[in-house]
Scaffold this active site. Structure first.
Site, PDB file in Angstrom:
ATOM      1  CB  CYS A   9       4.380 -17.029  17.237  1.00  0.00           C
ATOM      2  SG  CYS A   9       4.349 -17.657  19.112  1.00  0.00           S
ATOM      3  CG  ASN A  12       6.022 -14.848  23.743  1.00  0.00           C
ATOM      4  OD1 ASN A  12       6.255 -14.020  24.803  1.00  0.00           O
ATOM      5  ND2 ASN A  12       7.027 -15.308  23.036  1.00  0.00           N
ATOM      6  CB  CYS A  14       3.872 -22.761  20.619  1.00  0.00           C
ATOM      7  SG  CYS A  14       2.416 -23.468  21.549  1.00  0.00           S
ATOM      8  NE  ARG A  15       3.395 -20.310  15.738  1.00  0.00           N
ATOM      9  CZ  ARG A  15       2.690 -19.571  14.930  1.00  0.00           C
ATOM     10  NH1 ARG A  15       2.929 -19.819  13.440  1.00  0.00           N
ATOM     11  NH2 ARG A  15       1.958 -18.890  15.395  1.00  0.00           N
ATOM     12  CB  SER A  16       7.899 -16.399  19.491  1.00  0.00           C
ATOM     13  OG  SER A  16       6.794 -16.424  20.392  1.00  0.00           O
ATOM     14  CG  ASP A 126       0.273 -21.980  16.723  1.00  0.00           C
ATOM     15  OD1 ASP A 126       0.800 -22.645  17.536  1.00  0.00           O
ATOM     16  OD2 ASP A 126      -0.596 -21.008  16.701  1.00  0.00           O
TER      17      ASP A 126
END
Length: 157
Positions: A9, A12, A14-16, A126
């Site tokens: 993401c 690096n 939150c999402r990934s 995000d």
């Protein structure tokens, strides 16, 4: 046979890392942590060395999913040859990954939500901006389950 996956993401945090932790949890549940390795990275360098975002940590804690030892890192040129699959969390990051890594590279690059075409959306939102970590978790959990099934099929599991 082993297989390696990298979730990417923007920062690096939150999402990934959420996807990395969820996928690790699925691998442990299936007893596949020795056959499939997973990591995460960001296209940006703002958060290098930091743990996952507080919202991601709180959500993972709620579901009993470990993120122990996870620290943000930036995508490197070596990732294109070091992983079998690179999974971008959104369209912009997919474009940035392809631009940074160039071609050819060993890794197949896909956008995460191609795993969930029935959702009718292209990008994992995000939560750094929206604050909606629950929505992201639901997408990540469903997508990681589909991804694991896909990889198990490739490995003949």
């Amino acid at each position: 046979m082993s297989y390696s996956v990298l979730f990417v993401c923007l920062g690096n945090i939150c999402r990934s890392p959420m996807a990395e932790a969820v996928f690790r949890n699925l691998l442990a549940r299936e007893g596949l942590e020795d056959a499939i390795t997973v990591d995460s990275a960001g296209t940006g360098d703002w958060h290098i060395g930091r743990p996952p975002h507080e919202g991601t940590r709180e959500l993972l804690d709620r579901y009993g999913i470990s993120y122990s030892g996870m620290k943000a890192r930036q995508l490197s040129n070596q990732d294109g040859s070091g992983f079998d699959l690179i999974v971008a969390m959104d369209t912009k990051n997919e474009r940035d990954i392809r631009e940074k890594l160039g071609s050819p590279q060993r890794a197949e690059i896909i956008r995460f939500l191609t795993l969930l075409p029935e959702r009718g959306i292209e990008d994992v939102p995000d939560p750094y901006y929206s604050g909606n970590f629950d929505e992201v978790y639901e997408l990540v959990q469903a997508g990681c389950e589909k991804l694991l099934a896909r990889i198990k099929g490739r490995l003949g599991e």
